[in-house]
Design a protein around this motif. Structure first.
Motif, short mmCIF file in Angstrom:
data_model
loop_
_atom_site.label_atom_id
_atom_site.label_comp_id
_atom_site.label_asym_id
_atom_site.label_seq_id
_atom_site.Cartn_x
_atom_site.Cartn_y
_atom_site.Cartn_z
N THR A 1 56.73 58.05 47.01
CA THR A 1 57.57 58.03 48.19
C THR A 1 58.34 56.73 48.24
OG1 THR A 1 55.81 57.07 49.53
CG2 THR A 1 55.97 59.47 49.50
N SER A 2 59.39 56.72 49.00
CA SER A 2 60.22 55.52 49.09
C SER A 2 60.89 55.44 50.44
CB SER A 2 61.28 55.52 47.99
OG SER A 2 62.15 54.42 48.15
N GLY A 3 61.06 54.23 50.93
CA GLY A 3 61.80 54.03 52.15
C GLY A 3 63.30 54.01 51.93
N ARG A 4 63.75 54.02 50.68
CA ARG A 4 65.18 54.03 50.37
C ARG A 4 65.45 55.17 49.38
NH1 ARG A 4 67.67 48.86 51.34
NH2 ARG A 4 66.14 47.30 51.93
N ASP A 5 66.65 55.68 49.37
CA ASP A 5 67.02 56.70 48.40
C ASP A 5 66.97 56.11 46.99
OD1 ASP A 5 67.41 58.53 50.35
OD2 ASP A 5 69.59 58.24 50.46
N ARG A 6 66.46 56.91 46.06
CA ARG A 6 66.51 56.53 44.66
C ARG A 6 67.64 57.29 43.98
NH1 ARG A 6 60.10 57.10 43.71
NH2 ARG A 6 59.47 55.11 44.57
N ASP A 7 67.95 56.87 42.78
CA ASP A 7 69.00 57.53 42.04
C ASP A 7 68.59 58.97 41.75
OD1 ASP A 7 70.18 58.29 39.15
OD2 ASP A 7 71.55 56.94 40.20
N SER A 8 69.38 59.91 42.20
CA SER A 8 69.00 61.32 42.10
C SER A 8 68.93 61.77 40.65
CB SER A 8 69.98 62.19 42.88
OG SER A 8 71.30 62.03 42.39
N GLN A 9 69.76 61.20 39.78
CA GLN A 9 69.73 61.59 38.37
C GLN A 9 68.42 61.18 37.72
OE1 GLN A 9 73.09 60.23 36.12
NE2 GLN A 9 72.35 61.09 34.20
N ASP A 10 67.94 59.97 38.04
CA ASP A 10 66.65 59.54 37.51
C ASP A 10 65.52 60.43 38.01
OD1 ASP A 10 67.85 57.50 36.16
OD2 ASP A 10 67.35 55.95 37.63
N ILE A 11 65.57 60.80 39.28
CA ILE A 11 64.54 61.67 39.85
C ILE A 11 64.53 63.01 39.15
CG2 ILE A 11 63.89 62.96 41.92
CD1 ILE A 11 63.08 60.08 42.08
N ARG A 12 65.72 63.59 38.96
CA ARG A 12 65.79 64.90 38.30
C ARG A 12 65.27 64.83 36.87
NH1 ARG A 12 70.82 65.24 41.02
NH2 ARG A 12 71.91 64.61 39.11
N LYS A 13 65.60 63.76 36.17
CA LYS A 13 65.15 63.61 34.78
C LYS A 13 63.64 63.49 34.72
CE LYS A 13 65.81 60.71 30.69
NZ LYS A 13 66.53 59.51 30.14
N LEU A 14 63.06 62.68 35.59
CA LEU A 14 61.62 62.51 35.63
C LEU A 14 60.93 63.83 35.96
CD1 LEU A 14 59.05 60.75 35.64
CD2 LEU A 14 59.50 60.30 38.05
N ALA A 15 61.41 64.51 36.99
CA ALA A 15 60.80 65.77 37.41
C ALA A 15 60.88 66.81 36.31
CB ALA A 15 61.47 66.27 38.68
N HIS A 16 62.03 66.90 35.65
CA HIS A 16 62.20 67.88 34.58
C HIS A 16 61.24 67.60 33.43
CE1 HIS A 16 64.23 70.70 31.89
NE2 HIS A 16 64.26 69.74 30.98
N GLY A 17 61.09 66.34 33.06
CA GLY A 17 60.18 66.00 31.97
C GLY A 17 58.74 66.34 32.28
N LEU A 18 58.29 66.03 33.49
CA LEU A 18 56.92 66.36 33.88
C LEU A 18 56.71 67.87 33.93
CD1 LEU A 18 56.44 63.67 36.67
CD2 LEU A 18 55.30 63.72 34.43
N ALA A 19 57.70 68.59 34.45
CA ALA A 19 57.57 70.05 34.52
C ALA A 19 57.50 70.67 33.14
CB ALA A 19 58.74 70.63 35.31
N GLU A 20 58.33 70.18 32.21
CA GLU A 20 58.31 70.74 30.86
C GLU A 20 56.98 70.46 30.17
OE1 GLU A 20 60.55 72.81 29.24
OE2 GLU A 20 61.07 72.93 31.39
#
Length: 303
Positions: free
Chosen positions: A142-161
Motif C-alpha cells: 500500500t502507499s500514501g502516494r500514487d505509484r507509477d502505473s506502468q511499474d505496477i502493471r509490470k509487477l502484477a503481470h509478472g507475478l500473475a504469470e
C-alpha cells in the motif's frame, strides 16, 4: 526427501464456526488462544492460509483471543466461482466475517493482524468501516502516494504469470516442501516453516484421485496478483480512522518483494521494518514481529 525440524503441530481450535461470505460462500472461523484475552483477528497472504503463520501466532496464544480465517478459495474453505475471486468481494466477505465473529464469540474490541493480500483488503474495508479498534499490517503493498502505473502493471503481470506456471499437483506433500526449501526467496524461513506451508496449502485430490492439489488454485492466485496492486494504489493508509501500524520487510534485502510503503511517507505513518527479513517476515523472525506489534498495542492500551 527434505527433513525439517521442528514439525509445527497446530492445536485443535477451541471452536470452529461458519461465516457466510458474499453470495453465501462459506468462510470457516477458528478460535485459538485465551478466550478471556484481548481479541486479534488474523489472516494471510495470497495463496497461503492462516494456519501457515503458526510460528508467529503460536507466540500469542497464552495472552490473546485469536480468531483465524482464510479468504474464500483458500485454506479451510472450499473452492468456488473464479468470477467472484476479487478484491471487492474479499472486502464484502470481511464485513460479514466481522459480524459473524461478534455473533459467535461475543462483541469486544478487535485488532486486525493482516499480511499482504489481507492487509490490502483490511485497508479498503477500514476506509468506511469501524469494525477494528486497530490494525497491524505486515508488509502491505500500500502507499500514501500514487505509484507509477506502468511499474505496477509490470509487477502484477509478472507475478500473475509465475502463479499460472506454478505446479499445482504433487504426489506427496514432501515434494512441495522440497521445492519451497530450494527457493532462494524462502531461504530465511524458520525451520519447519516450508513443511508447514506445504501442509496448509495442499489438500488431497478430490474424488479419490492420487496425490495433492493446491487449496487455492493457481489461476485464482494469479487473478489476485493482477488486481491487488491497483487496489493497493487506490488505498491510502493515512486516511484510516483507526490506529494503524505497518511492519515491513527490510527494503535492502533481496527478495523483499516490494517496499511496503512509499518511503517518502514514512514520517506520516507508524512504520517499522524488521531487519534481515523478506515479504514473509512473520515466518522468518516471528519474535521480532510480535515484539513490534505488542509495543504498538501497548501504546494504544489494547493489551
Amino acid at each position: 526427501m527434505v527433513s525439517e525440524s521442528p514439525r509445527w503441530e497446530i492445536p485443535r481450535p477451541l471452536a470452529v464456526r461458519e461465516a457466510q461470505g458474499a453470495g453465501g460462500a462459506p468462510i470457516l472461523l477458528r478460535r485459538h488462544g485465551n478466550p478471556d484475552g484481548p481479541r486479534l483477528v488474523v489472516s494471510h497472504a495470497n495463496g497461503l492460509a492462516a494456519d501457515a503463520y503458526y510460528p508467529f501466532w503460536s507466540l500469542l496464544c497464552d495472552r490473546f483471543d485469536l480468531i483465524l480465517y482464510d479468504f474464500r478459495n483458500h485454506g479451510w474453505n472450499p473452492v468456488g466461482d473464479l468470477g467472484t475471486h476479487n478484491m471487492s468481494t474479499f472486502v464484502r466477505d470481511n464485513r460479514r466475517v466481522v459480524w459473524a465473529i461478534d455473533r459467535y464469540f461475543g462483541d469486544k474490541p478487535k485488532t486486525g493482524v493482516f499480511h499482504s493480500l489481507s492487509a490490502v483488503a483490511a485497508v479498503l474495508q477500514a476506509v468506511s468501516d469501524t469494525a477494528f479498534s486497530a490494525l497491524v499490517l505486515f508488509d502491505p503493498p500500500t502507499s500514501g502516494r500514487d505509484r507509477d502505473s506502468q511499474d505496477i502493471r509490470k509487477l502484477a503481470h509478472g507475478l500473475a504469470e509465475r502463479a499460472r506456471k506454478r505446479r499445482d499437483r504433487f504426489e506427496t506433500r514432501e515434494e512441495l516442501t522440497e521445492r519451497l526449501v530450494r527457493a532462494r526467496a524462502l531461504e530465511r524461513l524458520v525451520p519447519g516453516a516450508a513443511e508447514l506451508i506445504a501442509r496448509t496449502t495442499l489438500r488431497p485430490v478430490p474424488g479419490g484421485g492420487r496425490g495433492y492439489e493446491l487449496r487455492c488454485p493457481r489461476e485464482y492466485e494469479a487473478r489476485v496478483f493482477e488486481e491487488v496492486y491497483s487496489s493497493a494504489v487506490a488505498s491510502d493508509v493515512r486516511s484510516l480512522w483507526c490506529p494503524t501500524k505497518i511492519i515491513g520487510a527490510d527494503p535492502t534485502v533481496p527478495f523483499s518483494f516490494l517496499p511496503s510503503v512509499d518511503l517518502r511517507d514514512v514520517v506520516a505513518l507508524d512504520y517499522d521494518f524488521v531487519p534481515e527479513t523478506t515479504h514473509f517476515l512473520q515466518l522468518e523472525q516471528p519474535q521480532a514481529c510480535m515484539d513490534l506489534m505488542l509495543d504498538f498495542l501497548g501504546k494504544q492500551k489494547l493489551v
